[in-house]
Design an enzyme around this catalytic site. Structure first.
Site, PDB file in Angstrom:
ATOM      1  N   LEU A 248       0.991  63.177   2.292  1.00 54.37           N
ATOM      2  CA  LEU A 248       1.942  64.106   2.881  1.00 54.37           C
ATOM      3  C   LEU A 248       2.618  63.360   4.029  1.00 54.37           C
ATOM      4  O   LEU A 248       1.944  62.939   4.973  1.00 54.37           O
ATOM      5  CB  LEU A 248       1.148  65.297   3.420  1.00 54.37           C
ATOM      6  CG  LEU A 248       1.740  66.685   3.314  1.00 54.37           C
ATOM      7  CD1 LEU A 248       2.337  66.964   1.956  1.00 54.37           C
ATOM      8  CD2 LEU A 248       0.647  67.704   3.635  1.00 54.37           C
ATOM      9  N   HIS A 253      -2.774  60.359  11.455  1.00 52.39           N
ATOM     10  CA  HIS A 253      -2.561  59.389  12.530  1.00 52.39           C
ATOM     11  C   HIS A 253      -3.851  58.622  12.784  1.00 52.39           C
ATOM     12  O   HIS A 253      -4.939  59.195  12.688  1.00 52.39           O
ATOM     13  CB  HIS A 253      -2.121  60.106  13.818  1.00 52.39           C
ATOM     14  CG  HIS A 253      -1.452  59.196  14.781  1.00 52.39           C
ATOM     15  ND1 HIS A 253      -2.154  58.387  15.633  1.00 52.39           N
ATOM     16  CD2 HIS A 253      -0.141  58.931  14.993  1.00 52.39           C
ATOM     17  CE1 HIS A 253      -1.301  57.675  16.339  1.00 52.39           C
ATOM     18  NE2 HIS A 253      -0.062  57.976  15.963  1.00 52.39           N
ATOM     19  N   ARG A 262       3.471  65.459  20.510  1.00 53.20           N
ATOM     20  CA  ARG A 262       4.913  65.263  20.345  1.00 53.20           C
ATOM     21  C   ARG A 262       5.441  66.175  19.232  1.00 53.20           C
ATOM     22  O   ARG A 262       6.550  66.685  19.299  1.00 53.20           O
ATOM     23  CB  ARG A 262       5.206  63.786  20.029  1.00 53.20           C
ATOM     24  CG  ARG A 262       4.705  62.849  21.121  1.00 53.20           C
ATOM     25  CD  ARG A 262       4.714  61.405  20.657  1.00 53.20           C
ATOM     26  NE  ARG A 262       3.832  61.190  19.518  1.00 53.20           N
ATOM     27  CZ  ARG A 262       3.743  60.052  18.839  1.00 53.20           C
ATOM     28  NH1 ARG A 262       4.488  59.015  19.188  1.00 53.20           N
ATOM     29  NH2 ARG A 262       2.910  59.936  17.820  1.00 53.20           N
ATOM     30  N   ASP A 307       6.485  62.335  13.397  1.00 55.65           N
ATOM     31  CA  ASP A 307       7.544  62.222  12.390  1.00 55.65           C
ATOM     32  C   ASP A 307       7.726  63.488  11.563  1.00 55.65           C
ATOM     33  O   ASP A 307       8.677  63.599  10.794  1.00 55.65           O
ATOM     34  CB  ASP A 307       7.251  61.034  11.456  1.00 55.65           C
ATOM     35  CG  ASP A 307       7.296  59.714  12.200  1.00 55.65           C
ATOM     36  OD1 ASP A 307       8.237  59.528  12.988  1.00 55.65           O
ATOM     37  OD2 ASP A 307       6.400  58.877  12.020  1.00 55.65           O
ATOM     38  N   ARG A 332      11.887  53.396  21.162  1.00 54.95           N
ATOM     39  CA  ARG A 332      10.659  52.594  21.211  1.00 54.95           C
ATOM     40  C   ARG A 332      10.892  51.194  21.777  1.00 54.95           C
ATOM     41  O   ARG A 332       9.954  50.538  22.252  1.00 54.95           O
ATOM     42  CB  ARG A 332      10.019  52.553  19.813  1.00 54.95           C
ATOM     43  CG  ARG A 332       8.663  51.872  19.732  1.00 54.95           C
ATOM     44  CD  ARG A 332       7.612  52.452  20.665  1.00 54.95           C
ATOM     45  NE  ARG A 332       7.310  53.854  20.460  1.00 54.95           N
ATOM     46  CZ  ARG A 332       6.441  54.340  19.566  1.00 54.95           C
ATOM     47  NH1 ARG A 332       5.759  53.509  18.807  1.00 54.95           N
ATOM     48  NH2 ARG A 332       6.243  55.643  19.456  1.00 54.95           N
TER      49      ARG A 332
HETATM   50  N1  CMC Z   1      -1.730  62.682   3.403  1.00 54.46           N
HETATM   51  C1  CMC Z   1      -2.844  62.672   2.644  1.00 54.46           C
HETATM   52  N2  CMC Z   1      -3.940  61.939   2.920  1.00 54.46           N
HETATM   53  C2  CMC Z   1      -3.910  61.209   4.028  1.00 54.46           C
HETATM   54  C3  CMC Z   1      -2.791  61.187   4.890  1.00 54.46           C
HETATM   55  C4  CMC Z   1      -1.679  61.962   4.541  1.00 54.46           C
HETATM   56  N3  CMC Z   1      -0.570  61.961   5.286  1.00 54.46           N
HETATM   57  N4  CMC Z   1      -3.045  60.361   5.920  1.00 54.46           N
HETATM   58  C5  CMC Z   1      -4.272  59.878   5.722  1.00 54.46           C
HETATM   59  N5  CMC Z   1      -4.798  60.382   4.587  1.00 54.46           N
HETATM   60  C6  CMC Z   1      -6.115  60.092   4.016  1.00 54.46           C
HETATM   61  C7  CMC Z   1      -6.070  58.786   3.234  1.00 54.46           C
HETATM   62  O1  CMC Z   1      -5.712  58.996   1.888  1.00 54.46           O
HETATM   63  C8  CMC Z   1      -7.484  58.285   3.379  1.00 54.46           C
HETATM   64  O2  CMC Z   1      -8.291  58.978   2.464  1.00 54.46           O
HETATM   65  P1  CMC Z   1      -9.563  58.258   1.756  1.00 54.46           P
HETATM   66  O3  CMC Z   1     -10.475  57.914   2.895  1.00 54.46           O
HETATM   67  O4  CMC Z   1     -10.066  59.296   0.840  1.00 54.46           O
HETATM   68  O5  CMC Z   1      -9.001  57.037   1.090  1.00 54.46           O
HETATM   69  C9  CMC Z   1      -7.870  58.755   4.774  1.00 54.46           C
HETATM   70  O6  CMC Z   1      -7.024  59.855   5.077  1.00 54.46           O
HETATM   71  C10 CMC Z   1      -7.682  57.692   5.827  1.00 54.46           C
HETATM   72  O7  CMC Z   1      -6.372  57.135   5.681  1.00 54.46           O
HETATM   73  P2  CMC Z   1      -5.999  55.680   6.199  1.00 54.46           P
HETATM   74  O8  CMC Z   1      -4.659  55.338   5.678  1.00 54.46           O
HETATM   75  O9  CMC Z   1      -7.114  54.738   5.919  1.00 54.46           O
HETATM   76  O10 CMC Z   1      -6.037  55.957   7.756  1.00 54.46           O
HETATM   77  P3  CMC Z   1      -5.074  55.359   8.831  1.00 54.46           P
HETATM   78  O11 CMC Z   1      -5.645  55.617  10.141  1.00 54.46           O
HETATM   79  O12 CMC Z   1      -4.770  53.947   8.504  1.00 54.46           O
HETATM   80  O13 CMC Z   1      -3.780  56.265   8.540  1.00 54.46           O
HETATM   81  C11 CMC Z   1      -1.478  56.691   8.589  1.00 54.46           C
HETATM   82  C12 CMC Z   1      -2.753  56.471   9.395  1.00 54.46           C
HETATM   83  C13 CMC Z   1      -0.411  57.125   9.549  1.00 54.46           C
HETATM   84  C14 CMC Z   1      -1.076  55.372   7.917  1.00 54.46           C
HETATM   85  C15 CMC Z   1      -1.696  57.775   7.492  1.00 54.46           C
HETATM   86  O14 CMC Z   1      -2.134  58.980   8.071  1.00 54.46           O
HETATM   87  C16 CMC Z   1      -0.447  58.007   6.648  1.00 54.46           C
HETATM   88  O15 CMC Z   1      -0.200  57.243   5.705  1.00 54.46           O
HETATM   89  N6  CMC Z   1       0.354  59.079   6.948  1.00 54.46           N
HETATM   90  C17 CMC Z   1       1.579  59.361   6.227  1.00 54.46           C
HETATM   91  C18 CMC Z   1       2.737  58.526   6.795  1.00 54.46           C
HETATM   92  C19 CMC Z   1       3.127  58.973   8.184  1.00 54.46           C
HETATM   93  O16 CMC Z   1       3.334  60.145   8.446  1.00 54.46           O
HETATM   94  N7  CMC Z   1       3.268  58.004   9.096  1.00 54.46           N
HETATM   95  C20 CMC Z   1       3.649  58.253  10.494  1.00 54.46           C
HETATM   96  C21 CMC Z   1       2.546  57.903  11.411  1.00 54.46           C
HETATM   97  S1  CMC Z   1       2.652  58.534  13.073  1.00 54.46           S
HETATM   98  C22 CMC Z   1       4.065  57.973  13.819  1.00 54.46           C
HETATM   99  C23 CMC Z   1       4.395  56.553  13.605  1.00 54.46           C
HETATM  100  O17 CMC Z   1       3.601  55.664  13.851  1.00 54.46           O
HETATM  101  O18 CMC Z   1       5.518  56.314  13.197  1.00 54.46           O
END
Ligand code: CMC
Length: 370
Positions: A248, A253, A262, A307, A332
């Site tokens: 999604l 985060h 925010r 976002d 930023r």
């Molecule tokens: N929808 C569904 N599942 C999610 C999401 C999401 N948005 N975010 C994390 N998860 C799940 C992911 O699939 C994983 O599951 P599993 O352990 O079963 O494999 C678990 O949560 C951990 O995810 P990760 O990617 O290992 O964790 P992370 O800390 O690296 O993730 C993130 C951070 C921002 C990359 C991730 O939450 C994401 O991809 N979000 C969607 C994109 C997004 O909205 N990005 C903006 C981030 S905030 C502002 C910015 O920096 O720009």
């Protein structure tokens, strides 16, 4: 040696710029709560705070505002390049290249914050030129008598914005200015730690911010609301997306395990801007996605991030969706350069390690024998 994928929970520097409380959903710039800054401060004051570490006096703020306003014009070469590429180029690619051109044009040594001021002042001019060129509209010259955000909207729209619209953009930019050690700030520091120049660092920051897991998520989040079309479709859309292993956008985060503060502020603005049918409908869809998303993902600490609502706010303000990451970058750049400045005061080359898992001692096979 321990492997920490994604450098999760690794600190690479001490900082007095930004503090995030990911459990309580709090964010502080130089010790001031983001909620207070969003209520009482403005773009120029917060930029000053991040770069110089204190709130400015009236006199310092006036000087600083004039300095920023004087730097808004872009060179003929940059303007020609933007006009030539605006109709087909990805705006983040155009922005990355124009910041690189600024570096080429600026032969001066040192004065990191002076260069940061130049980039901060010029980026909105570039963004506006991209949008207006695509719409076959005349370029609007920056007006130095206007504040940063008022001028930004003025250049986009070709007319002076209302004080309330200016305030929405001002606060939105403040909210995007810094966020501790995110991927793009880290990219800037990696470059800076080799003692490269600040323009090169910012080019790296823009490159990292472009991705959909980082700053690219704001346009992806809006795209998602548009695809859903009506609030009645939300439940099915979210279930399908999650059950097919997709994410999604605008949710989740690395640091926040609750609602991003925010996002709370931006949600209020998105609501305030829901004046026409389209924005009202998109806002209703977003609300429903938030509700269902939290019901499913909240127990795992996955909540709306900055976002989620920012794209809707930028769209309602009149920006094209693929420009949203550039608006993020326009704010930023302040955090990136403040962190580089802080890091260079006690520089250490960033050079982590990789754990080798390949073979060793293989016999070289001549090409004829392979
Ligand atoms: N929808 C569904 N599942 C999610 C999401 C999401 N948005 N975010 C994390 N998860 C799940 C992911 O699939 C994983 O599951 P599993 O352990 O079963 O494999 C678990 O949560 C951990 O995810 P990760 O990617 O290992 O964790 P992370 O800390 O690296 O993730 C993130 C951070 C921002 C990359 C991730 O939450 C994401 O991809 N979000 C969607 C994109 C997004 O909205 N990005 C903006 C981030 S905030 C502002 C910015 O920096 O720009």
């Amino acid at each position: 040696m321990e492997l920490r994928k994604g450098l999760e929970d690794i600190a690479i520097k001490e900082t007095s710029i930004t503090y995030i409380d990911g459990e309580l959903g709090r964010l502080y710039y130089r010790g001031y709560s983001i909620f207070d800054l969003a209520s009482f401060s403005n773009f120029e004051e917060v930029a000053y705070l991040l770069w110089y570490g204190k709130l400015p006096t009236r006199h310092e703020l006036d000087d600083f505002k004039s300095r920023l306003a004087e730097e808004r014009s872009i060179s003929e070469d940059i303007s020609t390049f933007v006009k030539r590429t605006a109709k087909f180029g990805n705006p983040m690619d155009i922005l990355r290249t124009t910041v690189s051109m600024m570096g080429l044009e600026d032969r001066s040594e040192g004065d990191l914050i002076g260069k940061a001021i130049k980039m901060t002042a010029k980026i909105p001019t570039i963004i506006s030129l991209i949008q207006r060129t695509r719409r076959n509209q005349e370029f609007v010259e920056p007006d130095p008598s206007l504040s940063h955000s008022e001028n930004f909207l003025y250049m986009i729209r070709g007319e002076r914005p209302s004080p309330s619209d200016t305030r929405v953009l001002d606060v939105s930019l403040m909210l995007h200015m810094d966020h501790e050690m995110n991927a793009s700030t880290m990219a800037c520091l990696v470059v800076a730690s080799t003692l490269s120049d600040i323009y090169s660092s910012v080019v790296a920051g823009i490159s990292a911010l472009k991705g959909p897991l980082h700053g690219g998520a704001n346009s992806e989040a809006l795209k998602q609301f548009m695809e859903i079309e009506t609030p009645d479709n939300v439940e099915k859309y979210v279930m399908n997306k999650l059950s097919s292993g997709q994410r999604l956008m605008g949710f989740g985060h690395r640091i926040y395990k609750t609602m991003d503060p925010r996002a709370k502020i931006l949600k209020e603005y998105a609501n305030q801007l829901s004046k026409n049918e389209e924005i009202k409908r998109l806002f209703e869809i977003a609300n429903r996605v938030e509700e269902i998303g939290i019901k499913i993902l909240g127990k795992r600490g996955i909540y709306p991030n900055v976002d989620f609502y920012s794209g809707l706010v930028f769209y309602a303000m009149g920006f094209d969706p693929d420009l949203f990451p550039t608006i993020f970058a326009s704010a930023r750049v302040i955090g990136w350069t403040a962190h580089v400045d802080e890091y260079l005061k006690d520089n250490k080359l960033i050079r982590p390690k990789a754990i080798y898992v390949g073979d060793l001692g293989k016999r070289y096979v001549p090409i004829e024998e392979r």
